[in-house]
Design a protein around this motif. Sequence first.
Motif, PDB file in Angstrom:
ATOM      1  N   HIS A 102       0.829  -1.204   0.000  1.00 37.35           N
ATOM      2  CA  HIS A 102       0.000   0.000   0.000  1.00 37.35           C
ATOM      3  C   HIS A 102       0.868   1.261   0.000  1.00 37.35           C
ATOM      4  O   HIS A 102       0.580   2.233  -0.689  1.00 37.35           O
ATOM      5  CB  HIS A 102      -0.943   0.003   1.211  1.00 37.35           C
TER       6      HIS A 102
ATOM      7  N   ARG B 213       2.237   1.874  -3.429  1.00 41.29           N
ATOM      8  CA  ARG B 213       1.153   2.395  -4.278  1.00 41.29           C
ATOM      9  C   ARG B 213       0.927   3.885  -3.992  1.00 41.29           C
ATOM     10  O   ARG B 213       0.794   4.694  -4.905  1.00 41.29           O
ATOM     11  CB  ARG B 213      -0.112   1.579  -4.007  1.00 41.29           C
ATOM     12  N   LYS B 214       0.891   4.251  -2.716  1.00 38.87           N
ATOM     13  CA  LYS B 214       0.713   5.652  -2.330  1.00 38.87           C
ATOM     14  C   LYS B 214       1.876   6.504  -2.836  1.00 38.87           C
ATOM     15  O   LYS B 214       1.669   7.622  -3.321  1.00 38.87           O
ATOM     16  CB  LYS B 214       0.605   5.780  -0.808  1.00 38.87           C
TER      17      LYS B 214
ATOM     18  N   ALA C 117       1.442   7.151  -6.535  1.00 36.64           N
ATOM     19  CA  ALA C 117       0.393   8.140  -6.802  1.00 36.64           C
ATOM     20  C   ALA C 117       0.882   9.545  -6.458  1.00 36.64           C
ATOM     21  O   ALA C 117       0.587  10.512  -7.175  1.00 36.64           O
ATOM     22  CB  ALA C 117      -0.866   7.802  -6.006  1.00 36.64           C
TER      23      ALA C 117
ATOM     24  N   TYR D 210      -4.411   3.717 -11.522  1.00 39.25           N
ATOM     25  CA  TYR D 210      -4.690   2.996 -10.271  1.00 39.25           C
ATOM     26  C   TYR D 210      -6.047   2.301 -10.240  1.00 39.25           C
ATOM     27  O   TYR D 210      -6.383   1.664  -9.246  1.00 39.25           O
ATOM     28  CB  TYR D 210      -4.523   3.950  -9.078  1.00 39.25           C
TER      29      TYR D 210
ATOM     30  N   TRP E 152      -9.003   3.605 -10.123  1.00 38.26           N
ATOM     31  CA  TRP E 152     -10.016   4.278  -9.310  1.00 38.26           C
ATOM     32  C   TRP E 152     -11.199   4.652 -10.179  1.00 38.26           C
ATOM     33  O   TRP E 152     -11.049   4.954 -11.362  1.00 38.26           O
ATOM     34  CB  TRP E 152      -9.420   5.531  -8.658  1.00 38.26           C
TER      35      TRP E 152
ATOM     36  N   GLN F 219     -10.137   9.792  -4.781  1.00 37.63           N
ATOM     37  CA  GLN F 219      -8.743   9.413  -4.549  1.00 37.63           C
ATOM     38  C   GLN F 219      -7.763  10.270  -5.332  1.00 37.63           C
ATOM     39  O   GLN F 219      -6.814  10.810  -4.758  1.00 37.63           O
ATOM     40  CB  GLN F 219      -8.519   7.934  -4.863  1.00 37.63           C
TER      41      GLN F 219
END
Length: 142
Positions: free
Chosen positions: A63, A66-67, A70, A87, A89, A94
């Motif tokens: 996670h 991934r953050k 982004a 991603y 979404w 987000q």
Amino acid sequence: MRKEAIVVELPLLPELEDGLSFAPAGNLTFLVTEYGRPFSENGLGSKLRQRCDEAGLPGCSAHGVRKAGATVAAENGATHEQLKAIYGWTTYQQPDHYIRKARRRIVAQSARTLLVFDRNENEMSHFWRVEESGTKKYKKPN
């Protein structure tokens, strides 16, 4: 009624594409356990965490990676639509979070120079005149 699989082709980073070229072909699952079975969601997260620890990156997680991705994309100017596509979404909530955070950081970085006084102006020398005796006298600004 039979559901048809939806296939979405996403662009790959050149580094990932290069790495995948060394993976055995013919299997749709790229990441498998030592037993050749697909990882469970928790199992993959645990394995990534273990590999991060081995690489000297304690505290990293799937996670977190991934953050970080982004965040980097948003700071490099990614749009809402681009972040949604990368991603997966489906709402703007987000990507908006990451874009607002990136803009805030960029604005704060450019504004930080406004917090530093110019050393000459700090003394406000343009409001003072120095007498021959060496004393300062206040001079009213125009």
